[in-house]
Design an enzyme around this catalytic site. Structure first.
Site, PDB file in Angstrom:
ATOM      1  CG  ASP A  84       5.046   1.477  -2.877  1.00 22.49           C
ATOM      2  OD1 ASP A  84       4.488   0.378  -3.010  1.00 22.49           O
ATOM      3  OD2 ASP A  84       5.231   2.256  -3.831  1.00 22.49           O
ATOM      4  CG  ASP A 293       2.256  -2.340  -5.113  1.00 25.91           C
ATOM      5  OD1 ASP A 293       2.423  -1.619  -4.114  1.00 25.91           O
ATOM      6  OD2 ASP A 293       2.818  -2.124  -6.190  1.00 25.91           O
TER       7      ASP A 293
END
Length: 439
Positions: A84, A293
């Site tokens: 992430d 992201d």
């Protein structure tokens, strides 16, 4: 900014096998001098797996997650962590309410060491957490991760040896978390935690000393490649770079350790949307930043930009697509432009492209990446396909978020040393073949 899934209709995992190829770029023994080349592949996971119920900082779902397989501890325990780029603190699930959930056992590792709340790590390196670290009853550094849906996860900071790509990284700091979730499913979640890869001091990429990493997700067969470290591979494609935006003054709605870039405009085909530049710029509170992201599937735009894009895309597809006339259906709470496509239709009609124009670089989304077929959703003999851009305002978030669905077949280079992100349109499966990962 942690961005995870929240009860998606199904889940696909891109598994990263981390023991294959290591290339020594110089005689230095530091981790930053080594490039690790890692392949990506997919595996379907049933809905209801525990990871789909982990806390969410933002109210939206995603169906594809980048995951990393590695080992932690002495002797090593195999774990799988979600990669992430929107999160700083890596963490492992150390307690569970279900026997089927994968867990890291700190009491089985001789190299595991809890971190006290008076240590410099706890005092100085947790300042970017949304909730400051505190002391528990045992004088250990206690971290709480808070999310926008009012859920949270918490546990103690600790260190242990992480083995990534065959190399031991002792003293790696992470969170040993007790999530305390219950589940209606006995499906194995197959993930043990999360690997934070943003620009924070506690992110894994910062701790390991890598000043650059890259990934490429294939849109053809979901294979791909991940690189940790520096390399000169100009044969892939010339990269166009956009600078990372940094601010020195803390602002309430600006994530200073996110990969923030400057979005400057949006085009539908060759038509530039008529939007003032101020729409794309953070305001005095920090609201309005644009974050890249890997923890989010789709892309979310703030209200004015989303409305303009929605209207223009709708206008340019009026003659080739049939709009779903159902005001009560909003996919994942943020995508309200959906279409009806005959179930027997094997391909979508020619669609206009959507280009996100960054300072110095451009990302163009075309074809099937523009529409997502909603699993299990039908109207008569038609399937439902929704526009893969959503409205941030409907999610009550104050940011633009560029998800990895629109990063397919785009080489994404995160250059921390020069504070920039490089982009290039490529065939990711062919790039993987050039690195010898696929036949």
């Amino acid at each position: 900014m942690e961005v995870h899934s929240l009860r998606p209709p199904f889940l696909l995992y891109l598994y990263i096998v981390l023991f294959l190829i290591q290339i020594q770029l110089s005689s230095s023994s530091s981790s930053s001098s080594i490039m690790r080349v890692l392949p990506l592949k997919t595996e379907a996971i049933p809905s209801g797996s525990l990871f789909s119920r982990l806390p969410n900082k933002l109210h939206f779902h995603h169906n594809v997650t980048l995951t990393v397989s590695l080992s932690v501890g002495s002797p090593p325990q195999n774990v799988t962590m979600v990669l992430d780029t929107g999160s700083e603190l890596s963490w492992l699930r150390c307690k569970t309410t279900l026997l089927s959930q994968p867990v890291f056992y700190p009491n089985r590792s001789s190299s595991y060491a809890p971190i006290s709340c008076s240590s410099p790590t706890c005092v100085n390196r947790t300042r970017d957490f949304s909730i400051p670290a505190s002391c528990d009853s045992n004088n250990l550094c206690h971290a709480v991760l808070s999310y926008a849906d009012s859920s949270s996860s918490e546990g103690n900071l600790a260190s242990d040896t992480f083995n990534i790509g065959g190399s031991d990284v002792p003293g790696t700091i992470f969170g040993c978390m007790d999530l305390g979730f219950s589940s209606n499913s006995e499906e194995d979640a197959k993930t043990t935690g999360l690997m934070g890869m943003n620009r924070g001091s506690l992110s894994l990429v910062s701790q390991m000393g890598f000043r650059k990493f890259s990934y490429c997700i294939s849109g053809y067969n979901f294979s791909g490649v991940l690189l940790l470290g520096d390399s000169n591979f100009t044969w892939i494609a010339p990269l166009n770079y956009t600078p990372l935006i940094q601010i020195s003054t803390p602002l309430p709605y600006f994530d200073r350790v996110a990969y923030t870039v400057q979005l400057e405009g949006i085009k539908v085909s060759d038509k530039l949307l008529q939007l003032p530049k101020s729409v794309f710029e953070p305001d005095h509170t920090g609201a309005g930043q644009t974050m890249v992201d890997s923890g989010t599937q789709f892309t979310f735009l703030l209200g004015p930009a989303y409305t303009a894009l929605r209207n223009e895309f709708l206008n340019q597809t009026t003659r080739v697509l049939r709009v779903l006339e159902d005001p009560n259906f909003v996919f994942q709470g943020a995508m309200d432009l959906c279409y009806r496509v005959p179930s027997g239709q094997t391909s979508l009609p020619q669609l206009p492209t959507v280009s996100l124009m960054f300072r110095g670089a451009e990302m163009t989304v075309s074809g099937e990446r523009l529409l997502y077929r909603v699993p299990g959703e039908t109207r008569g003999k038609d399937s439902v396909h929704c526009f893969t851009f959503g409205n941030s305002d409907l999610l009550a978030i104050e940011a633009y978020v560029i998800g990895h669905h629109h990063q397919q077949d785009v080489w994404m280079e995160f250059d921390l040393e020069k504070s920039r992100i490089g982009l290039a349109q490529v065939r990711c499966d062919l790039a993987g073949q050039r690195f010898g990962l696929y036949n």
